[in-house]
Design an enzyme around this catalytic site. Structure first.
Site: not given
Ligand code: FCB
Length: 453
Positions: A78, A122, A167, A299, A301, A360
């Site tokens: 990607r 992006h 995002e 995405n 985290y 992500e």
């Molecule tokens: C996300 C972004 C990516 C990267 C990660 C850690 O928000 O999409 O570009 O910076 O965080």
């Protein structure tokens, strides 16, 4: 012995990057200035005043980077396309050299048997468009359609996975309300307009991509976090709801045809963000935004715990883990795999997307190479392993997860944090541009090969 975790045969194991974070060559071969060029060149905006002028020099070293992907056995990659390389001033004249770069990259990937998964935006908006109001003005959506048309005409025969924007919430809130991302504005009234135009740009782009890239999968990429109230108190619950509303529902609801969530319209009104109501929403917009898509990219985290008024010693409270590297990454983000299972299940059962990709997921740990040149990033391997298992649990519950892109293929420019945060499974020496496979990358390679672990 633990049970084996096996994934479906055609599961798309990948890694992700983004143009501004890796390419460098910020002013080469006709590329126009982007908002991130302008922002990083403004002193005091980025940690250490780092910038992406050179970054990973991927614009020059892309063949070597495809070599890394091959070594890992990646099934998909990607990447994002820098709009100002294609249309240096946002609209009007097309820069053929920019198109050629991505065209060669795509051919290189296909030669290596790696599926190209392209994101159109992006975050690196042509600065000329920002000078005219950027995402806060409606005309930027027309420019986005023009850009989408140009690039999907050129690559649509070979790229069969397209994500429109990455995002949207981060662009709107961090860029236009909080001022920590480009363009660095702090105006909540502009930020809700920006959010709407980002959504509209997505919706307008979908049919254009379908026309230029027959049989392609089209979707968008949303960030999702696991938002938890620390107690059952109204304040804690509201705080978690609003956090989810801002970062996820405000975008997911319109994309899935539900319009803007009423509780959040009220919330934004109460903050003075809507002095003239939703006057920026024109007749038909919500239908455009709800254009049917083939997938949603998520995405993920970590978890955000909301403690507004819950007392510290309340036994009911779901404490986060202690801040050890096992449980907390260097971004100060909690390592919370269960939130991935929960988020996948929630998105699937609530919104019924046809397919989900994790576009992500990954962790920042700065573990450097040892004397032998090995990078023993055990915490990253552990992070990935527990998250892969979490995704697998969601699949067992019926979630149609079709692929997983680790963030990131290699260490790179981490936005306002500069080069201080390292998310790569490949180590990058930014002085020499040497790349070293970290232990997590070697482990990931075995996962891909065995399609599980
Ligand atoms: C996300 C972004 C990516 C990267 C990660 C850690 O928000 O999409 O570009 O910076 O965080």
């Amino acid at each position: 012995m633990a049970n084996k975790t096996v994934f479906p045969k055609d599961f798309l194991w990948g890694a992700a990057t983004a143009s501004y974070q890796i390419e460098g060559a910020w002013d080469k071969h006709g590329k126009g200035e982007s908002t991130w060029d302008r922002f990083t060149h403004t002193p005091g905006k980025i940690k250490n005043n780092d910038n992406g002028d050179v970054a990973n020099d991927h614009y020059r070293l892309w063949k070597k980077d495809i070599g890394l992907m091959k070594k890992l056995g990646l099934k998909a990659y990607r990447f994002s396309i820098a709009w100002p390389r294609i249309l240096p001033t946002g609209s009007g004249k097309v820069n053929q050299k920019g198109i050629d770069f991505y065209s060669r990259l795509v051919d290189g990937l296909l030669d290596a048997n790696i599926t190209p998964f392209a994101t159109l935006f992006h975050w690196d908006l042509p600065q000329t468009l920002e000078d005219e109001g950027g995402w806060a003005v409606r005309s930027t959506t027309d420019a986005f359609v023009e850009y989408t048309d140009a690039i999907t005409r050129a690559l649509g025969d070979r790229v069969k996975h397209w994500a429109t924007l990455n995002e949207l919430s981060v662009v709107a809130w961090l860029g236009y309300e909080m001022g920590v991302h480009a363009p660095g504005l702090k105006d909540i009234k502009l930020s809700v307009r920006a959010a709407h135009h980002l959504l509209l740009a997505h919706g307008l782009a979908v049919p254009v991509i379908r026309r230029n890239s027959p049989d392609a999968e089209v979707g968008t990429v949303l960030n999702i976090g696991w938002k938890v109230p620390a107690s059952k108190s109204t304040m804690d619950m509201d705080s978690a709801r609003i956090d989810d509303g801002r970062w996820f529902r405000w975008f997911a609801d319109p994309v899935y045809g539900r319009g803007y969530p009423a509780d959040m319209v009220e919330h934004f009104s109460s903050l003075g963000a809507l002095p003239n109501g939703m006057d920026f929403v024109q007749e038909g917009d919500m239908k455009v935004i709800a254009a049917p898509t083939d997938f949603v990219g998520l995405n993920y985290y970590g978890r955000n715990l909301h403690r507004v008024d819950a007392p510290d010693n309340d036994p009911q409270i779901d404490f986060p883990f202690p801040k050890t590297p096992e449980h907390w990454t260097e971004m100060d983000w909690e390592n919370y795999p269960d939130g991935l299972t929960g988020s996948l299940a929630r998105v699937y059962f609530d919104y019924q997307p046809r397919k989900i990709y994790i576009t992500e997921n990954g962790a920042s740990y700065s573990t450097p190479p040892d004397e032998k040149g090995n990078v023993l990033d055990v915490h990253r391997t552990n992070y990935l392993k527990t998250h892969f298992a979490a995704a697998h649990r969601a699949m067992q519950a019926g979630v149609p997860l079709a692929g997983y892109f680790v963030w990131s293929l290699m260490d790179n420019f981490e936005w306002s944090f500069g080069y201080g945060q390292r998310f790569g499974i490949v180590w990058v020496n930014f002085e020499t541009q040497e790349r070293i496979l970290k232990d997590s990358a070697k482990w990931y390679k075995t996962v891909i090969k065995k399609n599980g672990f």
